[in-house]
Design an enzyme around this catalytic site. Structure first.
Site, PDB file in Angstrom:
ATOM      1  N   SER A  22       0.838  -1.192  -0.023  1.00 55.46           N
ATOM      2  CA  SER A  22      -0.076   0.081   0.011  1.00 55.46           C
ATOM      3  C   SER A  22       0.897   1.395  -0.098  1.00 55.46           C
ATOM      4  O   SER A  22       1.662   1.505  -0.904  1.00 55.46           O
ATOM      5  CB  SER A  22      -0.882  -0.129   1.376  1.00 55.46           C
ATOM      6  N   ASP A  60      -0.735  -4.655  -3.450  1.00 53.51           N
ATOM      7  CA  ASP A  60      -2.325  -4.350  -3.199  1.00 53.51           C
ATOM      8  C   ASP A  60      -2.481  -2.868  -3.244  1.00 53.51           C
ATOM      9  O   ASP A  60      -3.149  -2.480  -2.143  1.00 53.51           O
ATOM     10  CB  ASP A  60      -2.821  -5.157  -2.303  1.00 53.51           C
ATOM     11  N   HIS A 115      -6.817  -7.128   1.839  1.00 48.76           N
ATOM     12  CA  HIS A 115      -5.803  -6.204   1.794  1.00 48.76           C
ATOM     13  C   HIS A 115      -4.341  -6.528   2.395  1.00 48.76           C
ATOM     14  O   HIS A 115      -3.444  -6.137   1.523  1.00 48.76           O
ATOM     15  CB  HIS A 115      -6.073  -4.608   2.363  1.00 48.76           C
TER      16      HIS A 115
END
Length: 374
Positions: free
Chosen positions: A181, A208, A340
């Site tokens: 991220s 992700d 996630h």
């Protein structure tokens, strides 16, 4: 020779202790973090209950060889680093940057898998970025001021850390940058600077995060943060909350990573305050959210090294990346059955993907283009 090289790398970490066994107060300090990296599965506030022994914290000493503080004067930081060096002189070090609110120990389970799968050819270095985990300022008075988490600052911190750990680019191992991220955005931006400094970058892996999807989701972040509890009664409760809300699907990984994202409530806190609070106040980082991810897709596609994008679902691929994928500009891997926190939910599969990516691109015959260099 391999042992001498390994010893030389280890020597760069002054006074690098093994992670202590988790007992008493120290075990509450040794874990990693939760966070903002556009989390999913947020649930209702935690209710008081006795600690559940099924969610007892696990020491990270079985996942990294070293846990130490590395002074980075250029950033005024005393950086917490978790490190397992490669066994061989021509090995590679995968440098891992966590997402917002987490810490280096989010990669603990994955790191162990990588070193095992690569038979020690790949080392792993994960660290707590500024304002997270056990990283603090060298000048203690700066720990009381609001942290600057601007993307340029975080990028410079990564470059400065690499230079502190591997001061000679010519003798440094090859590096593979991997970020989850926000960490993916930092790694993509740090890559060209490190290359300009003559470091060998095998590739950059983004886990992700896709610019368009992330920017569209940012307005939802405040409501997601509102759904989080203010704090917890114990580390066990924090772990249980993350697992039962499906923020992290893998309880074993959560038991290593989560306790480090909470801290004891400071003295003088109101009696209504939970005993443990979040280490990183994510709401205060809101001014930085948009800048963290704006321009990520173009910078990723423009990186002059091999490129890997790992997603939990293909619906998160934006138009720019779809075109880049069709042109063969990067490798795309979709891991099913995860949320996630891909690298925590399925650390074995994530390690397989990174090791395969490393093998494909580190040992490329001269003249043959790497993935992403087309």
């Amino acid at each position: 020779m391999a042992n001498l090289y390994r010893s030389a790398l280890q020597a760069r970490f002054a006074k690098a202790p093994q992670l202590p066994p988790l007992s008493g107060e120290e075990e509450e300090e040794e874990y990693e973090g939760h966070g903002m990296s556009l989390p999913t599965g947020m649930g209702p506030p935690a209710a008081y209950h006795t600690p559940n022994p099924a969610f007892t914290p696990i020491s990270a000493s079985g996942y990294f060889e070293q846990a130490t503080q590395v002074a980075v004067p250029q950033s005024d930081l005393d950086v917490r680093v978790y490190y397992t060096p490669p066994n061989f002189e021509d090995g590679t070090v995968i440098i891992c940057h966590h997402g917002a609110g987490y810490s280096g120990l989010t990669f603990a389970c994955m790191a162990k898998e990588i070193t095992d799968m690569s038979k020690g050819e790949c080392g792993v270095l994960a660290y707590d970025c500024r304002g997270h985990g056990k990283t603090k300022h060298l000048r203690s008075e700066n720990d009381t001021t609001e942290e600057d988490l601007g993307i340029d600052v975080l990028t410079t911190d990564l470059v400065n850390l690499v230079q502190a750990v591997f001061p000679n680019a010519q003798t440094a191992p090859s590096l593979l940058l991997a970020g989850h991220s926000l960490g993916g955005s930092v790694c993509v931006r740090a890559c060209p600077t490190l290359q300009q400094d003559q470091y060998r970058i095998t590739g950059v892996a983004v886990i992700d995060v896709v610019e368009e999807f992330t920017l569209e989701a940012l307005p939802l972040m405040h409501s997601l943060l509102n759904a989080r509890p203010e704090g917890f009664d114990s580390p066990e409760q924090a772990i249980e909350w993350h697992v039962k809300t499906n923020t992290i699907h893998n309880s074993a990984s959560a038991r290593v990573s989560i306790p480090g994202i909470i801290v004891p409530a400071p003295e003088g806190s109101p009696s209504s305050s939970p005993p443990y609070l979040w280490r990183t106040p994510l709401r205060s980082t809101a001014p930085y959210w948009t800048s963290w991810f704006t321009g990520l897709s173009s910078k990723f596609l423009g990186a002059r090294t091999a490129r890997l994008l790992v997603l939990a679902g293909t619906e998160r691929l934006d138009k720019e990346l779809m075109i880049g994928q069709m042109q063969g500009k990067f490798q795309l891997v979709v891991i099913p059955g995860v949320g996630h926190m891909v690298h925590e939910d399925d650390p074995t599969r994530m390690a397989e993907v990174l090791v395969e990516f490393w093998r494909r691109n580190e040992r490329v015959i001269v003249g043959v283009k790497k993935v992403g260099e087309l």
